[in-house]
Motif scaffolding. Structure first.
Motif, PDB file in Angstrom:
ATOM      1  N   SER A  41       0.895  -1.176   0.095  1.00 29.17           N
ATOM      2  CA  SER A  41       0.088  -0.096   0.123  1.00 29.17           C
ATOM      3  C   SER A  41       0.828   1.201  -0.036  1.00 29.17           C
ATOM      4  O   SER A  41       0.490   2.085  -0.773  1.00 29.17           O
ATOM      5  CB  SER A  41      -0.843  -0.009   1.141  1.00 29.17           C
ATOM      6  N   PHE A  66      -4.088  -1.727   2.651  1.00 31.10           N
ATOM      7  CA  PHE A  66      -5.003  -2.748   1.999  1.00 31.10           C
ATOM      8  C   PHE A  66      -4.495  -4.244   2.273  1.00 31.10           C
ATOM      9  O   PHE A  66      -5.644  -4.841   1.981  1.00 31.10           O
ATOM     10  CB  PHE A  66      -4.715  -2.366   0.362  1.00 31.10           C
ATOM     11  N   TRP A  68      -4.594  -5.439   4.652  1.00 27.05           N
ATOM     12  CA  TRP A  68      -5.482  -5.721   6.058  1.00 27.05           C
ATOM     13  C   TRP A  68      -6.893  -4.856   5.992  1.00 27.05           C
ATOM     14  O   TRP A  68      -7.722  -4.982   6.882  1.00 27.05           O
ATOM     15  CB  TRP A  68      -4.706  -5.478   7.506  1.00 27.05           C
ATOM     16  N   LEU A  69      -6.973  -4.173   4.954  1.00 26.95           N
ATOM     17  CA  LEU A  69      -8.123  -3.353   4.812  1.00 26.95           C
ATOM     18  C   LEU A  69      -8.531  -2.326   6.057  1.00 26.95           C
ATOM     19  O   LEU A  69      -9.485  -2.551   6.587  1.00 26.95           O
ATOM     20  CB  LEU A  69      -9.369  -4.187   4.435  1.00 26.95           C
ATOM     21  N   THR A  70      -7.266  -1.904   6.657  1.00 31.38           N
ATOM     22  CA  THR A  70      -7.380  -1.162   7.632  1.00 31.38           C
ATOM     23  C   THR A  70      -6.603   0.167   7.723  1.00 31.38           C
ATOM     24  O   THR A  70      -5.664   0.407   6.958  1.00 31.38           O
ATOM     25  CB  THR A  70      -7.223  -1.928   9.035  1.00 31.38           C
ATOM     26  N   LEU A  96      -9.875   7.070   0.017  1.00 30.36           N
ATOM     27  CA  LEU A  96     -10.338   5.845  -0.139  1.00 30.36           C
ATOM     28  C   LEU A  96     -11.426   5.857  -1.158  1.00 30.36           C
ATOM     29  O   LEU A  96     -11.768   5.215  -2.069  1.00 30.36           O
ATOM     30  CB  LEU A  96     -11.169   5.051   1.174  1.00 30.36           C
ATOM     31  N   PHE A 107     -15.190  -2.039  -1.855  1.00 31.92           N
ATOM     32  CA  PHE A 107     -14.539  -2.700  -0.814  1.00 31.92           C
ATOM     33  C   PHE A 107     -14.661  -2.081   0.193  1.00 31.92           C
ATOM     34  O   PHE A 107     -15.197  -0.858   0.644  1.00 31.92           O
ATOM     35  CB  PHE A 107     -12.848  -2.835  -0.981  1.00 31.92           C
ATOM     36  N   PHE A 109     -13.560  -0.891   4.304  1.00 23.51           N
ATOM     37  CA  PHE A 109     -12.031  -0.350   4.992  1.00 23.51           C
ATOM     38  C   PHE A 109     -12.339  -0.438   6.540  1.00 23.51           C
ATOM     39  O   PHE A 109     -13.559   0.299   6.950  1.00 23.51           O
ATOM     40  CB  PHE A 109     -11.652   0.529   4.389  1.00 23.51           C
ATOM     41  N   ASN A 110     -11.552  -0.924   7.463  1.00 22.53           N
ATOM     42  CA  ASN A 110     -11.994  -0.624   8.881  1.00 22.53           C
ATOM     43  C   ASN A 110     -10.945   0.001   9.624  1.00 22.53           C
ATOM     44  O   ASN A 110      -9.739   0.196   9.102  1.00 22.53           O
ATOM     45  CB  ASN A 110     -12.078  -1.958   9.307  1.00 22.53           C
ATOM     46  N   TYR A 292     -16.094  -0.796  10.047  1.00 22.88           N
ATOM     47  CA  TYR A 292     -15.909  -0.510   8.810  1.00 22.88           C
ATOM     48  C   TYR A 292     -16.689   0.234   8.085  1.00 22.88           C
ATOM     49  O   TYR A 292     -18.019   0.538   8.506  1.00 22.88           O
ATOM     50  CB  TYR A 292     -15.898  -1.838   7.938  1.00 22.88           C
ATOM     51  N   GLU A 294     -18.107   1.085   3.850  1.00 19.36           N
ATOM     52  CA  GLU A 294     -17.999   0.495   2.604  1.00 19.36           C
ATOM     53  C   GLU A 294     -17.516   1.439   1.649  1.00 19.36           C
ATOM     54  O   GLU A 294     -18.105   2.969   1.482  1.00 19.36           O
ATOM     55  CB  GLU A 294     -19.225  -0.002   2.016  1.00 19.36           C
TER      56      GLU A 294
END
Length: 295
Positions: A41, A66, A68-70, A96, A107, A109-110, A292, A294
């Motif tokens: 990322s 990305f 860990w989408l965090t 984002l 996607f 994201f949290n 999270y 969206e």
């Protein structure tokens, strides 16, 4: 104190980030942050940002992760306010949104909160975040009465050969996790990361010379604590006790450096991994909840 935002400068910022994270007792990854700094990322500098004071001292670091989408972010305790955190998360929200528009992708994201952080949870929910069904389980063990499982015949454990084995390492991790997230660029970056210790970057080698397992340990002297990130065994060599042997050797090495505890973080849906760590003496100490949006 006034702060201003600037662009992330990659490795030039790493030592300042390391100092900031050491000061921020609320940061969720104070031991394995070096691994996260090297992720794919951050190869795009737009996915991270820095806030400085009038003396150019770093006060905030934020990164979109990305793999860990965090959202990772550290804030100096002297300037931490809900207003500043709201600004940091607004930056993440905007970036984002840009990525979703540019890619046409969709996607989640949290951001993180420990289960006991009720005020923070209320704060995140007020910003439109929803509780994700999964969480990170944090497990820890004291570095006393260290395990000494037997290593399967013909296998050895040693530090990785950084000149010759990076591609093999990447292939192993991809196979073990059934993911293409790990890259040669990411892996090479780790060799320059804060807290990296080549003697804690372990591989298990099969009798035929292939890499069978990998386990990197990160030691934070200020906390006298170490962490596994990551541990993986190639599917061809699973169920041979290699993960237990890699953990035992790592425990021995970090204890020799002064670590008093070791920890590992695992998603709540990863039952085999949770059981493997329990077998190595790790016990659950807390839960990192995920909230999270969206995009």
């Amino acid at each position: 104190m006034n702060t201003h935002q600037r662009s992330y400068r990659g490795e030039q910022d790493w030592q300042a980030i390391a100092s900031l994270i050491q000061a921020d007792t609320h940061f969720y990854h104070p031991i394995d942050f070096s691994w996260r700094l090297c992720s794919t990322s951050l190869e795009d500098g737009r996915n991270a940002a820095v806030w400085e004071d009038e003396h150019s001292a770093m006060q905030v670091f934020a990164a979109l992760q990305f793999p860990w989408l965090t959202v990772d972010y550290a804030v100096h305790p002297g300037v931490r306010t809900r207003e500043l955190e709201t600004a940091v998360l607004a930056w993440a929200d905007a970036r984002l949104g840009e990525i979703a528009a540019e890619t046409g992708d969709h996607f989640p994201f949290n951001v993180s909160a420990y289960a006991h952080e009720h005020e923070r949870i209320t704060f995140l929910e007020g910003l439109g975040y929803s509780r994700w069904e999964h969480s990170l389980i944090v497990q820890s063990r004291p570095l006393t009465d260290l395990p000494s499982p037997a290593l399967a015949d013909g296998f050895t454990i040693r530090p990785i050969d950084r000149e010759r084995e990076v591609e093999a390492y990447v292939a192993l991790q991809r196979a073990a996790f059934e993911s293409t997230t790990m890259t040669v660029v990411w892996r090479n970056h780790t060799f320059n990361a804060p807290l990296y210790d080549p003697e804690l970057d372990l591989v298990a080698v099969a009798p035929d010379g292939r890499l069978a397992g990998v386990c990197i340990w990160w030691y934070q002297p200020s906390l006298k604590a170490a962490q596994i990130e990551p541990l993986a065994v190639h599917p061809d060599f699973q169920h041979l006790g290699l993960s237990q042997a890699l953990m035992a050797e790592g425990c021995r090495r970090v204890a020799a450096r002064g670590a008093e505890t070791a920890r590992v973080e695992t998603y709540s849906f990863s039952e085999p991994a949770l059981k493997a760590y329990e077998a190595a003496g790790f016990q659950r100490i807390t839960e990192e909840l995920k909230f999270y949006k969206e995009y």
